[in-house]
Design a protein around this motif. Structure first.
Motif, short mmCIF file in Angstrom:
data_model
loop_
_atom_site.label_atom_id
_atom_site.label_comp_id
_atom_site.label_asym_id
_atom_site.label_seq_id
_atom_site.Cartn_x
_atom_site.Cartn_y
_atom_site.Cartn_z
N HIS A 313 32.11 32.02 22.57
CA HIS A 313 32.99 32.91 21.79
C HIS A 313 32.57 32.39 20.30
CE1 HIS A 313 34.23 34.83 25.10
NE2 HIS A 313 35.18 33.77 25.28
N TRP A 314 33.50 32.88 19.45
CA TRP A 314 33.36 32.80 17.74
C TRP A 314 33.86 31.36 17.46
CZ3 TRP A 314 34.61 38.06 14.88
CH2 TRP A 314 33.99 39.03 15.49
N GLU A 459 32.34 43.17 23.94
CA GLU A 459 31.52 43.62 25.20
C GLU A 459 31.17 42.45 26.29
OE1 GLU A 459 28.40 45.60 23.43
OE2 GLU A 459 29.93 47.53 23.04
N GLN A 460 30.82 41.50 25.60
CA GLN A 460 30.19 40.34 26.71
C GLN A 460 31.67 39.78 27.32
OE1 GLN A 460 28.82 37.07 24.69
NE2 GLN A 460 28.42 35.89 26.45
N GLN A 461 32.76 39.72 26.56
CA GLN A 461 33.95 38.90 26.93
C GLN A 461 34.72 39.95 27.86
OE1 GLN A 461 33.89 36.05 26.81
NE2 GLN A 461 32.35 36.39 25.51
N SER A 462 34.50 41.23 27.80
CA SER A 462 35.10 42.36 28.49
C SER A 462 34.81 42.18 29.94
CB SER A 462 34.81 43.78 27.86
OG SER A 462 35.44 44.84 28.77
N GLN A 463 33.29 42.03 29.98
CA GLN A 463 32.61 41.96 31.33
C GLN A 463 33.41 40.60 32.00
OE1 GLN A 463 28.54 41.95 30.87
NE2 GLN A 463 28.40 43.88 29.82
N SER A 464 33.42 39.50 31.44
CA SER A 464 33.64 38.39 31.99
C SER A 464 35.29 38.32 32.28
CB SER A 464 33.50 37.17 30.77
OG SER A 464 34.12 35.99 31.62
N PHE A 465 36.04 39.08 31.51
CA PHE A 465 37.56 39.00 31.55
C PHE A 465 37.80 40.05 32.99
CE2 PHE A 465 41.78 41.20 30.67
CZ PHE A 465 42.33 40.01 30.54
#
Length: 545
Positions: A313-314, A459-465
């Motif tokens: 993440h950021w 978008e990347q974090q949505s997939q992981s979540f």
């Protein structure tokens, strides 16, 4: 120190079988009472080696006195003390043996409990405390390890052998901590007098552990933990939101600010009535209880949260240095914050994907009653038109005059919030702003090392979540037109947590080389009524460029 051999017999009566556990005050043994032919638990109280003879004798005298006091208790939710035996070298307390796991073992095995199940256990513990306090006895060490939770029968509070009897002179023992740092009260951490309110703190810390799976203040070592107990707020409640208002009251630093026994009972009864627990008062194994639910904000126990993951993440090295030992805990709290506040009208250009569908598709949906409330709401053309007029940055939204401001780290940036809400500064980069009524949170986070594409990161974090949360639905991730931002994105989604349906916004803003996240969460049934509040939060954020 007792060392069991083959059927070691003590005091010509008790035969030691095996150790049941060890604590700060001594070892607990399973033993046979050969006179009454029953199993008992025997707690050997060890005298610290660094005590001088007078202090050692004072400690033994204290144990005898407190055991006699606790022996007066006769209550179904208290383990009974049968005897206290002593010779020149040993002091042992003989107690009722309860063949049951502790609450610590239950949570470790089954995962955090539903709020209603924890509340039932809390009611049993409260009954034990009421009986003890009526006789002037303060437990002083109420913790999950002292709560016995049988598969059938009564929950029992054990280990009154270290109870303090009100009015007895205090015995000072240099260097000895009587109690468990993670569950000790601020007055104990600061070596002040323990009262009945001390046990209410222990009850709050124990119930927090029951619903969260971690202690509210643990920092890994005694001194940092005691410092947190005395000075810092508890970790944000991520699972047991139904008990959150009560937990916060029980964990007040000032004993005078904690609720009364009657107030605690009323709130626990309400929590039991509000849920559908699968346990009785003495049963703590809950079928289907998840081992971990991260909470209101998209983050997890392995550090994977949408805003501050150490790898993805950021927030990068700067935030990691500032966070120190906090990442796992902040991860569990931040998920609660993100997972609750995002409205389609704020998503790119004020339109949602459904807003852009044609009128025919909308009319078809209006004829179907099996579509979701969210689709029905977003598909209304008049709402789309209204959304077109909404300032996505919130510039035309008026921030209430009675709101107050919170400084974001040392950036000069501020966020406005209702004066009655409370702020908990989690560390240098993160603050939680919470509704005193419970159930709604705004988390404000900052990094000086943001990523350069907010949409791609979300978008990347949505997939992981989505792989680790039940019923997860990504409603939208779209660019957010925040004035002057280098990149900005709004992520809206829903998921379920312990049977509760949650709805969340996560707004990322990168501006002037700084990254910010405004994370807002509520239960689904409060989503619509919270939209104005969310707009005010966005409008009340000032990056102070």
């Amino acid at each position: 120190m007792v060392t069991p051999g083959s059927r070691t017999r003590l005091f010509d009566r008790y035969e030691l079988l095996e150790p049941l556990g060890r604590g700060g005050m001594g070892v607990v043994w399973l033993a046979d009472d050969t006179v009454l032919q029953r199993k008992v638990a025997m707690k050997e109280v060890n005298v610290p080696a660094d005590l001088d003879p007078d202090e050692a004798e004072a400690m033994r005298a204290r144990v005898m006195r407190e055991a006699r006091a606790a022996g007066r208790l006769n209550h179904p939710n208290v383990t009974t003390i049968y005897d206290v035996v002593r010779d020149d070298s040993r002091t042992l307390i003989v107690m009722e043996y309860v063949d049951a796991p502790t609450l610590t073992e239950v949570v470790t095995r089954e995962g955090p409990l539903p709020a209603a199940s924890a509340a039932r256990i809390g009611l049993a513990l409260l009954s034990a405390l009421e009986a003890a306090h009526a006789q002037g006895i303060v437990h002083r060490d109420l913790k999950p390890g002292n709560v016995m939770v049988p598969a059938a029968g009564n929950v029992k509070l054990a280990d009154f052998g270290v109870a303090a009897v009100q009015g007895d002179p205090k015995i000072t023992m240099t260097g000895l901590i009587v109690g468990s740092p993670s569950f000790m009260s601020p007055e104990q951490a600061q070596e002040r007098h323990a009262t009945a309110a001390t046990d209410l703190w222990g009850l709050g810390a124990t119930l927090y552990y029951a619903v969260e799976g971690v202690p509210p203040f643990d920092r890994g070592a005694a001194i940092p933990t005691l410092t947190a107990v005395a000075r810092e707020p508890p970790r944000m409640v991520s699972r047991g939101t139904a008990l959150e208002p009560l937990l916060l009251r029980l964990l007040q630093k000032d004993p005078a600010d904690r609720p009364t026994l009657g107030e605690v009972r009323a709130e626990l009864v309400t929590a039991v009535d509000a849920g559908t627990p699968t346990v009785d008062a003495g049963v703590a194994t809950v079928a289907g209880t998840p081992t971990l639910v991260e909470g209101d904000h998209p983050e997890t126990d392995d550090g994977d949260e949408p805003w501050v993951d150490e790898d993805e993440h950021w927030v990068t090295e700067t935030a990691r240095r500032r966070r120190g030992a906090w990442p796992v805990l902040l991860v569990a709290a931040a998920l609660l914050v993100v997972a609750w506040f995002v409205l389609p009208r704020f998503l790119g250009g004020g339109e949602t994907p459904n807003d852009r569908q044609d009128t025919t598709e909308q009319n078809d949906r209006d004829k179907q009653r099996d579509t979701t409330e969210l689709e029905d709401r977003d598909s209304q053309p008049e709402e789309s038109a209204a959304d077109e007029e909404q300032p996505r940055q919130g510039g035309e939204v008026e921030v209430p005059a009675d709101w107050v401001g919170h400084d974001v780290a040392d950036t000069g940036s501020t966020v406005a919030y209702p004066a009655e809400w409370s702020v908990q500064q989690r560390d240098d980069t993160t603050a939680d702003i919470r509704d005193p009524q419970g159930g709604r949170y705004l988390r404000v986070q900052y990094t000086d090392s943001p990523k350069d594409d907010a949409v791609a990161d979300w978008e990347q974090q949505s997939q992981s979540f989505g792989t680790r949360h039940d019923d997860y639905t990504e409603i939208a991730i779209e660019p957010f037109d925040y004035p002057g931002a280098d990149t900005s994105a709004l992520w809206e989604y829903t998921y379920s947590d312990g049977g509760a349906q949650l709805h969340a916004y996560n707004l990322a803003i990168v501006i002037g080389g700084r990254g910010y996240a405004l994370n807002f969460q509520t239960r689904e049934n409060r989503w619509e009524e919270s939209q104005d509040l969310w707009q005010q939060f966005v409008a009340g954020f000032d990056p102070a460029l």
